[in-house]
Design a protein around this motif. Structure first.
Motif, PDB file in Angstrom:
ATOM      1  N   PHE A  73      38.235 -17.913   1.239  1.00 24.42           N
ATOM      2  CA  PHE A  73      38.480 -16.546   0.779  1.00 24.42           C
ATOM      3  C   PHE A  73      39.625 -16.474  -0.223  1.00 24.42           C
ATOM      4  O   PHE A  73      39.690 -15.550  -1.034  1.00 24.42           O
ATOM      5  CB  PHE A  73      38.777 -15.640   1.978  1.00 24.42           C
ATOM      6  N   LEU A  74      40.555 -17.453  -0.183  1.00 29.70           N
ATOM      7  CA  LEU A  74      41.675 -17.431  -1.123  1.00 29.70           C
ATOM      8  C   LEU A  74      41.206 -17.624  -2.563  1.00 29.70           C
ATOM      9  O   LEU A  74      41.854 -17.135  -3.501  1.00 29.70           O
ATOM     10  CB  LEU A  74      42.693 -18.521  -0.753  1.00 29.70           C
ATOM     11  N   ARG A  75      40.108 -18.348  -2.755  1.00 24.94           N
ATOM     12  CA  ARG A  75      39.585 -18.604  -4.098  1.00 24.94           C
ATOM     13  C   ARG A  75      38.387 -17.710  -4.451  1.00 24.94           C
ATOM     14  O   ARG A  75      37.793 -17.865  -5.507  1.00 24.94           O
ATOM     15  CB  ARG A  75      39.150 -20.073  -4.209  1.00 24.94           C
ATOM     16  N   LEU A  76      38.030 -16.802  -3.547  1.00 21.89           N
ATOM     17  CA  LEU A  76      36.836 -15.988  -3.732  1.00 21.89           C
ATOM     18  C   LEU A  76      36.864 -15.139  -5.011  1.00 21.89           C
ATOM     19  O   LEU A  76      35.854 -15.079  -5.732  1.00 21.89           O
ATOM     20  CB  LEU A  76      36.621 -15.110  -2.501  1.00 21.89           C
ATOM     21  N   PRO A  77      37.965 -14.473  -5.345  1.00 22.27           N
ATOM     22  CA  PRO A  77      37.949 -13.674  -6.587  1.00 22.27           C
ATOM     23  C   PRO A  77      37.608 -14.491  -7.828  1.00 22.27           C
ATOM     24  O   PRO A  77      36.799 -14.069  -8.660  1.00 22.27           O
ATOM     25  CB  PRO A  77      39.370 -13.106  -6.652  1.00 22.27           C
ATOM     26  N   SER A  78      38.226 -15.670  -7.959  1.00 18.04           N
ATOM     27  CA  SER A  78      37.962 -16.482  -9.150  1.00 18.04           C
ATOM     28  C   SER A  78      36.533 -17.016  -9.153  1.00 18.04           C
ATOM     29  O   SER A  78      35.894 -17.117 -10.212  1.00 18.04           O
ATOM     30  CB  SER A  78      38.955 -17.641  -9.232  1.00 18.04           C
TER      31      SER A  78
END
Length: 510
Positions: A437-442
């Motif tokens: 989830f930490l990299r989900l936006p990118s």
């Protein structure tokens, strides 16, 4: 360097016994001013620091765990002790220390001691740096025999007023010169010829400052003495009853975690100084807990293993536990037979010792390499130190631990996105690494950019981990795109189907 055969717990020959006796005298001379200074900085009678040092020698010194490290009151706990005494009163301190000691014993018996080695070094260094800053801020006022403002922010804001007081008040100026002279002597002591350094630096500095104050009859504040037995105050039923308070429980946990971590990190450092037997961490945790149980029962300060005394013990040539046991005996004899000597020591001199000790807690040498090579670790260190200064020790350490966990999660959630162009206008987007989830936006921004006008095959076979948040977001994105775009998105799932249990061709599932 090969290990020597493990020496017995106590000397087996006369030569080793003589070395241990001489080492015990060196440790005693190092411990004496620190025990008194730490007690006063913690807001308790000076004798309680000596009680903790005595227990650390005579009780913990006899127990297995680490054979050469020395226990006693530590500068690293002064901030927490001062807060506890200020919030709950001196009578409750013994109950808090007793409960923390009991918890340490239980953790040691449950073999949790080794897990304290997993605490982020950056957090520990940040904690020590924050403690050092708080000690220095508080003891700057003690250098001038001036009252301390409450809270670290208040102490920082009051520094200009303190400077004016030192300049305009002759009494404050005199005390400040005594304390500053003590700090200067401690800084210069390691550079003096060896023949002049027969005494440990802290003892020599305090002795010279005391001699100057007595011979010149300087108007400076002195240590108040009430006697060893008079200072001992076991916790009563009312103090023990306060252990049910939520705030007191939080303080007990803070004492337990910080004292245990400091002791076991000290043990690891001491093990690197000699080639004898290594520390048994669970047994050492039980030993520290037993010492704190007894200190709490006597109403004294909490103890930890102390790197300054431990390194002095190793450097003085100690080989067995006899040296640390005897150092406790010398402290007991001094406190029982010569208590009046403590009463002539200037408070400013002890403040100077603690200012020097506080500065040494700040990992200045370690910070520069971290800034060059491990900026994330440096950020955790600085943030923990600032949090300790701005809030308190417990909240600062918790904030540092949370930041270290977030940093580690961010670094381990590394994701790669590769794009390959195929004939017929098709495009393959391959994800590799750890999709969290930490990299989900990118991830989602990149996919939306690549799939606006062309058919896309989403290849997830290179993922080593796909968390729930990413799985749901990818499924929803595929469903939305297949309904909104003229050309469908197809999915090549991971080797182990982590995308909803579906394998194969196209559509939302793949």
């Amino acid at each position: 360097m090969p290990f020597l055969p493990s020496p017995p717990p106590f000397p087996a020959d006369r030569r080793t016994a003589v070395r241990d006796v001489l080492a015990s005298l060196v440790v005693f001379l190092v411990a004496l001013p620190l025990c008194v200074g730490v007690a006063l900085a913690s807001g308790v009678p000076a004798e309680l620091g000596l009680v903790t040092g005595i227990v650390g020698g005579l009780v913990v010194g006899l127990m297995p765990g680490s054979s050469l490290q020395v226990s006693g009151p530590a500068a690293g706990l002064t901030v927490l002790v001062y807060q506890a005494v200020d919030d709950f009163g001196l009578a409750t301190l013994g109950a808090i220390v007793l409960a923390a000691g009991l918890l340490q014993v239980v953790l040691g018996l449950l073999r949790v001691g080794r897990w304290f080695r997993a605490i982020s070094v950056a957090v520990v260094q940040g904690m020590l740096a924050g403690i050092g800053l708080v000690i220095v801020l508080g003891q700057l006022y003690a250098l001038a025999d001036a009252p301390q403002p409450s809270g670290s922010i208040g102490k920082i804001a009051g520094l200009p007023r303190l400077a004016v007081t030192v300049v305009t008040d002759p009494g404050a100026a005199t005390a400040f010169l005594v304390g500053a002279g003590t700090v200067v002597l401690l800084l210069l002591w390691p550079r003096l010829p060896a023949r002049l350094r027969l005494l440990p630096g802290p003892l020599a500095a305090v002795a010279l400052a005391t001699a100057a104050a007595v011979l010149l009859d300087l108007p400076v504040a002195r240590v108040e003495v009430q006697g060893l037995l008079a200072a001992v105050d076991p916790p009563g039923p009312a103090a023990l009853g306060r252990l049910a308070d939520l705030a007191v429980i939080g303080t007990v946990l803070a004492f337990t975690v910080i004292a245990s971590a400091e002791s076991l990190f000290s043990a690891a450092a001491v093990d690197r100084m000699h080639n004898g037997p290594r520390t048994q961490y669970n047994k050492e945790l039980v030993a520290q807990g037993t010492g704190n149980l007894l200190c709490g029962a006597l109403g004294a300060l909490p103890m930890t293993a102390v790197i300054v005394r431990s390194s002095a013990n190793v450097q003085a040539g100690a080989r067995t536990r006899l040296s640390r046991v005897l150092h406790g005996l010398w402290l007991l004899l001094f406190a029982a037979l010569l208590p009046q000597v403590i009463g002539v020591i200037p408070l400013a001199a002890l403040a100077g010792v603690l200012v020097h000790a506080g500065c040494k807690l700040m990992p200045v040498k370690e910070l520069a390499p971290l800034l060059r090579h491990q900026r994330g670790e440096a950020a955790v260190l600085v943030a923990t130190a600032v949090a300790v200064v701005v809030t308190d020790l417990f909240q600062g350490v918790v904030a540092g631990l949370l930041l270290a966990v977030v940093k580690t999660a961010w670094e381990t959630s590394h994701i790669t996105i590769e794009v390959r162009e195929l004939t017929g206008g098709r495009r393959v987007v391959s994800l590799g690494g750890h999709a969290t989830f930490l990299r989900l936006p990118s991830i989602m921004e990149r996919l939306e950019e690549l799939s606006r006008e062309r058919e896309v095959e989403l290849d997830l076979s290179g993922l080593r981990h796909l968390d729930h948040a990413c799985r749901i977001s990818l499924e929803n994105w595929v469903v939305w795109h297949n309904g909104a775009a003229p050309r469908a998105v197809t999915v090549r799932p991971p080797a182990t189907d982590r995308l909803g249990g579906r394998t194969g061709g196209g559509g939302a599932g793949g």
